[in-house]
Write an enzyme that holds these catalytic residues in place. Structure first.
Site, PDB file in Angstrom:
ATOM      1  N   THR A 130      -5.756  10.477   0.255  1.00 52.43           N
ATOM      2  CA  THR A 130      -5.999   9.800  -1.004  1.00 52.43           C
ATOM      3  C   THR A 130      -6.221  10.842  -2.101  1.00 52.43           C
ATOM      4  OG1 THR A 130      -7.407   8.205  -2.177  1.00 52.43           O
ATOM      5  CG2 THR A 130      -8.487   9.654  -0.584  1.00 52.43           C
ATOM      6  N   ASN A 140      -8.035   9.706  -4.669  1.00 54.28           N
ATOM      7  CA  ASN A 140      -9.190   9.055  -5.289  1.00 54.28           C
ATOM      8  C   ASN A 140     -10.468   9.753  -4.818  1.00 54.28           C
ATOM      9  OD1 ASN A 140     -11.351   7.337  -5.920  1.00 54.28           O
ATOM     10  ND2 ASN A 140     -10.086   5.510  -5.776  1.00 54.28           N
ATOM     11  N   LYS A 188     -13.329   7.552  -3.668  1.00 57.58           N
ATOM     12  CA  LYS A 188     -13.195   7.009  -2.317  1.00 57.58           C
ATOM     13  C   LYS A 188     -13.607   8.055  -1.279  1.00 57.58           C
ATOM     14  CE  LYS A 188      -9.530   4.506  -1.397  1.00 57.58           C
ATOM     15  NZ  LYS A 188      -8.133   4.128  -1.031  1.00 57.58           N
ATOM     16  N   ASP A 218      -5.088   1.571   3.682  1.00 55.81           N
ATOM     17  CA  ASP A 218      -4.578   0.594   2.732  1.00 55.81           C
ATOM     18  C   ASP A 218      -5.475  -0.625   2.873  1.00 55.81           C
ATOM     19  OD1 ASP A 218      -2.848   0.011   0.643  1.00 55.81           O
ATOM     20  OD2 ASP A 218      -1.554  -1.225   1.904  1.00 55.81           O
ATOM     21  N   TYR A 265     -12.185  -6.215  -6.548  1.00 57.06           N
ATOM     22  CA  TYR A 265     -12.514  -7.639  -6.414  1.00 57.06           C
ATOM     23  C   TYR A 265     -13.934  -7.856  -5.891  1.00 57.06           C
ATOM     24  CZ  TYR A 265      -7.580  -8.363  -7.345  1.00 57.06           C
ATOM     25  OH  TYR A 265      -6.341  -8.364  -7.957  1.00 57.06           O
ATOM     26  N   HIS A 321     -15.758  -3.753   5.066  1.00 58.54           N
ATOM     27  CA  HIS A 321     -14.502  -3.732   5.817  1.00 58.54           C
ATOM     28  C   HIS A 321     -14.040  -2.302   6.053  1.00 58.54           C
ATOM     29  CE1 HIS A 321     -13.909  -4.079   1.519  1.00 58.54           C
ATOM     30  NE2 HIS A 321     -12.670  -3.660   1.590  1.00 58.54           N
ATOM     31  N   ARG A 322     -14.222  -1.424   5.053  1.00 56.82           N
ATOM     32  CA  ARG A 322     -13.812  -0.024   5.207  1.00 56.82           C
ATOM     33  C   ARG A 322     -14.720   0.704   6.204  1.00 56.82           C
ATOM     34  NH1 ARG A 322     -12.831   1.089   0.250  1.00 56.82           N
ATOM     35  NH2 ARG A 322     -10.575   1.098   0.456  1.00 56.82           N
TER      36      ARG A 322
END
Length: 202
Positions: A7, A9, A12, A76, A161, A186-187
């Site tokens: 990534t 980012n 992140k 993803d 979101y 979730h990650r």
């Protein structure tokens, strides 16, 4: 363990680093910038699993050409809304157009759901991680957070979101919860499973 995290980012990367430190997992992250990777990757998969694998393979090919042999991890993620037949799903990042601001993404989603009753506003945040080990073996892990889409957004920022997904069993949206209240995202779930699989295979 050294890992090339696929990534650009930095936020992140910092988030995952912080989670690993919190869980006392010894993992050193190498960014794409660190290895000189700046190629555009065309993510044309039909699922988030496919897109994560596409990214991992592209980075692996670059590493092979440059004599770099470390574990590669890519991710993803997507928001899958029941009433929209799983949309935005694999198109989550481009749902309101390329590089659309957070507020536009949320407004589009809420507009699509304006006539959907509360009991039918279920949704799942999903994250898929793909790892290519030093021996070329491929591992894939998926983590999910189940909840519902609220009608009025909470705190903006953080997850795109996050202001509108209220996890099951909780009374506020993701962005308004503390880490302790939210528990594993979730990650986080996907990373823990991946780390365990890598340890077993190593």
């Amino acid at each position: 363990m050294k890992v090339i995290f696929g990534t650009t980012n930095q936020g992140k990367i910092d988030q995952v680093k912080g989670f690993m430190e919190y869980k006392k997992i010894d993992m050193e992250f190498i960014s794409l910038k660190d290895i000189g990777f700046n190629e555009d990757i065309i993510e044309n998969g039909e699922t988030i699993e496919e897109n994560s694998l596409i990214k991992a393979k592209a980075i692996k090919e670059f590493c092979n050409k440059n004599n770099i042999n470390e574990v590669i991890v890519t991710d993803d993620a997507g928001l899958f809304v029941d009433a929209l037949d799983g949309e935005p799903g694999v198109h989550t990042a481009r749902y309101a157009g390329d590089h659309a601001p957070q507020i536009e993404c949320i407004n589009k989603l809420l507009t699509e759901l304006k006539d959907v009753p509360d009991e039918k506003r279920g949704a799942t945040f999903a994250c898929v991680l793909t790892a290519i080990l030093r021996n070329g073996e491929v591992i894939s892990c998926r983590g999910e957070t189940r909840g519902k889409i609220v009608r009025v957004p909470g705190t903006m920022g953080k997850l795109t979101y996050g202001p509108v997904l209220q996890p099951d069993g909780l009374d506020r949206v993701i962005n308004d919860l503390t880490e302790e209240e939210l528990g594993l995202t979730h990650r986080d779930k996907a990373w823990l499973e991946l780390v365990n699989k890598i340890k077993i295979l190593s």
